[in-house]
Design a protein around this motif. Structure first.
Motif, mmCIF file in Angstrom:
data_model
loop_
_atom_site.group_PDB
_atom_site.id
_atom_site.type_symbol
_atom_site.label_atom_id
_atom_site.label_comp_id
_atom_site.label_asym_id
_atom_site.label_seq_id
_atom_site.Cartn_x
_atom_site.Cartn_y
_atom_site.Cartn_z
ATOM 1 N N GLU A 145 34.809 44.811 45.146
ATOM 2 C CA GLU A 145 34.851 43.463 44.976
ATOM 3 C C GLU A 145 36.057 42.448 45.117
ATOM 4 O O GLU A 145 36.341 41.607 45.795
ATOM 5 C CB GLU A 145 33.588 42.926 44.077
ATOM 6 N N ASP A 146 37.015 42.839 43.983
ATOM 7 C CA ASP A 146 38.095 42.095 43.849
ATOM 8 C C ASP A 146 39.165 42.104 44.932
ATOM 9 O O ASP A 146 39.656 41.214 45.509
ATOM 10 C CB ASP A 146 38.824 42.786 42.373
ATOM 11 N N VAL A 147 39.191 43.379 45.661
ATOM 12 C CA VAL A 147 40.059 43.640 46.942
ATOM 13 C C VAL A 147 39.430 42.627 47.713
ATOM 14 O O VAL A 147 40.300 42.014 48.612
ATOM 15 C CB VAL A 147 40.075 44.924 47.289
ATOM 16 N N ALA A 148 38.063 42.673 48.190
ATOM 17 C CA ALA A 148 37.393 41.861 49.214
ATOM 18 C C ALA A 148 37.758 40.210 48.960
ATOM 19 O O ALA A 148 38.180 39.636 49.913
ATOM 20 C CB ALA A 148 35.965 42.372 49.273
ATOM 21 N N MET A 149 37.683 39.920 47.635
ATOM 22 C CA MET A 149 37.812 38.525 47.324
ATOM 23 C C MET A 149 39.109 38.156 47.515
ATOM 24 O O MET A 149 39.483 36.793 48.020
ATOM 25 C CB MET A 149 37.282 38.241 45.869
ATOM 26 N N ASP A 150 40.223 38.999 47.126
ATOM 27 C CA ASP A 150 41.712 38.766 47.175
ATOM 28 C C ASP A 150 41.899 38.775 48.618
ATOM 29 O O ASP A 150 42.750 37.797 49.185
ATOM 30 C CB ASP A 150 42.408 39.803 46.216
ATOM 31 N N LYS A 151 41.904 39.639 49.435
ATOM 32 C CA LYS A 151 42.310 40.129 50.804
ATOM 33 C C LYS A 151 41.333 39.390 52.153
ATOM 34 O O LYS A 151 42.118 39.322 52.995
ATOM 35 C CB LYS A 151 42.496 41.588 50.879
ATOM 36 N N LEU A 152 40.259 39.468 51.702
ATOM 37 C CA LEU A 152 39.556 39.132 52.710
ATOM 38 C C LEU A 152 38.714 37.841 52.995
ATOM 39 O O LEU A 152 37.805 37.599 53.580
ATOM 40 C CB LEU A 152 38.380 40.190 53.012
ATOM 41 N N ASN A 153 39.057 36.889 51.893
ATOM 42 C CA ASN A 153 38.375 35.522 51.807
ATOM 43 C C ASN A 153 39.297 34.671 51.519
ATOM 44 O O ASN A 153 40.196 34.524 50.578
ATOM 45 C CB ASN A 153 37.490 35.841 50.278
ATOM 46 N N PHE A 154 39.539 33.761 52.787
ATOM 47 C CA PHE A 154 40.350 32.805 52.529
ATOM 48 C C PHE A 154 39.968 31.152 52.564
ATOM 49 O O PHE A 154 40.537 30.317 52.704
ATOM 50 C CB PHE A 154 41.336 32.450 53.917
ATOM 51 N N THR A 155 38.808 31.269 52.566
ATOM 52 C CA THR A 155 37.798 30.202 52.471
ATOM 53 C C THR A 155 37.249 29.400 51.020
ATOM 54 O O THR A 155 36.711 28.506 50.982
ATOM 55 C CB THR A 155 36.734 29.842 53.572
ATOM 56 N N GLY A 156 37.436 30.356 49.886
ATOM 57 C CA GLY A 156 36.923 29.982 48.827
ATOM 58 C C GLY A 156 35.516 30.114 48.706
ATOM 59 O O GLY A 156 34.854 29.761 47.761
ATOM 60 N N ALA A 157 34.908 31.084 49.578
ATOM 61 C CA ALA A 157 33.429 31.431 49.669
ATOM 62 C C ALA A 157 33.198 32.248 48.420
ATOM 63 O O ALA A 157 34.115 32.954 47.930
ATOM 64 C CB ALA A 157 33.129 31.925 50.865
ATOM 65 N N LYS A 158 31.938 32.316 48.234
ATOM 66 C CA LYS A 158 31.603 33.205 46.823
ATOM 67 C C LYS A 158 31.183 34.462 47.741
ATOM 68 O O LYS A 158 30.946 34.693 48.743
ATOM 69 C CB LYS A 158 30.081 32.769 46.475
ATOM 70 N N PHE A 159 31.344 35.615 46.802
ATOM 71 C CA PHE A 159 31.279 36.945 47.217
ATOM 72 C C PHE A 159 29.960 36.980 48.093
ATOM 73 O O PHE A 159 29.951 38.013 49.126
ATOM 74 C CB PHE A 159 31.157 37.974 46.171
ATOM 75 N N GLY A 160 28.790 36.611 47.745
ATOM 76 C CA GLY A 160 27.445 36.787 48.495
ATOM 77 C C GLY A 160 27.424 35.909 49.542
ATOM 78 O O GLY A 160 26.279 35.993 50.218
ATOM 79 N N ASP A 161 28.175 34.928 49.786
ATOM 80 C CA ASP A 161 28.084 34.164 51.000
ATOM 81 C C ASP A 161 28.097 34.771 52.239
ATOM 82 O O ASP A 161 28.696 35.924 52.447
ATOM 83 C CB ASP A 161 29.135 32.741 51.064
ATOM 84 N N HIS A 162 27.652 34.103 53.403
ATOM 85 C CA HIS A 162 28.032 34.488 55.006
ATOM 86 C C HIS A 162 29.354 34.091 55.117
ATOM 87 O O HIS A 162 29.818 33.369 54.613
ATOM 88 C CB HIS A 162 27.003 33.846 55.666
#
Ligand code: HEC
Length: 241
Positions: free
Chosen positions: A71-88
């Motif tokens: 989860e922490d890697v995904a939120m750090d490296k794959l999320n550029f919009t400030g979305a929540k982990f469970g968001d589409h």
């Protein structure tokens, strides 16, 4: 039986698929069986595509779980919009802006690897078929989707292709030629977009991932059952002989 086999073999022969414009599609070799490739493809999608395109049916959390990304890697490296982990997975750009800027809103790509004739091969060929075209507002055109309003967002990686016209056939593009090399060699570019196509193939049917691993158990079960049936048959026939 042989007829059925022939039909099955025919169905498996790739390269028979043609693009809508009649241009032959290249073989993508897409497969969802390689987690490292899927992870690289996810990173590519997030860096190069999610600015404009959403994956409306895909939650980041589900993709991370299926692809083995913490989860922490995904939120750090794959999320550029400030979305929540469970968001589409949403595009950074609002669709209305896309329409204003490109004349057409960039479509959601959740099902793109399934919705085109040729599926993943179409997508792979599309990503290899951009060429410089000064007559287009974006400066780019594409032989698989002529008149496309999408710019070639991977041009720095691939380089710039120019059309080679067929002699005697005014305006008919025979092939594309790499006029200016990119950061990647042609082989590296093919591998990179294969990763991306693999990822979008997974996104098109996340359940296929579980089905593939379930399939192994089904085969093992059938094999074990066949063995038991054979033992049973031997047992029954022992007294007959
Ligand atoms: C700058 C915005 C932008 C970016 C970034 C972008 N696209 Fe597009 N894309 C568009 C637009 C606009 C269209 C609509 C083009 C058209 O139909 O004329 C489009 C269309 C497409 C289509 C065709 C869809 C269809 O149904 O015909 C595919 C496939 C596609 N994009 C894939 C990608 C991939 C993969 C990436 C990342 C490597 C990407 N796009 C990055 C703007 C973008």
């Amino acid at each position: 039986m042989t007829k059925r086999l022939a039909i099955l073999l025919l169905a498996l022969v790739p390269g028979l698929a043609l693009a809508a414009g009649g241009a032959p599609l290249l073989e993508s070799g897409a497969s969802i069986g390689n987690p490292a490739s899927l992870q690289r493809g996810a990173a590519m999608f997030m860096s190069y595509c999610s600015g404009c395109h959403s994956l409306g049916y895909q939650r980041l959390s589900r993709a991370a779980a299926d692809l083995g990304i913490p989860e922490d890697v995904a939120m750090d490296k794959l999320n550029f919009t400030g979305a929540k982990f469970g968001d589409h997975i949403k595009a950074s750009m609002r669709p209305a802006d896309g329409e204003k800027w490109f004349g057409k809103a960039p479509p959601d790509l959740s099902l793109i690897a399934r919705s085109k004739p040729g599926g993943p091969d179409w997508l792979y060929t599309f990503l290899k078929s951009f060429y410089a075209d000064e007559s287009r507002p974006s400066g780019w055109n594409n032989t698989v989707l002529p008149g496309a309003s999408m710019p070639h967002v991977l041009w720095e990686l691939q380089g710039i292709q120019r059309p080679v016209y067929a002699a005697g056939h005014e305006g008919h593009i025979e092939r594309l030629e790499l006029a200016t090399p990119g950061k990647l060699s042609p082989q590296e570019y093919d591998a990179a977009i294969r990763d991306l196509v693999n990822f979008l193939t997974y996104v098109g049917e996340p359940a296929a991932m579980q089905r593939t691993s379930l399939g192994v158990w089904v085969i093992l079960y059938l094999a074990a059952f066949t063995f038991l049936a054979w033992l049973l048959k031997k047992e029954y026939w022992r007294d007959v002989h």
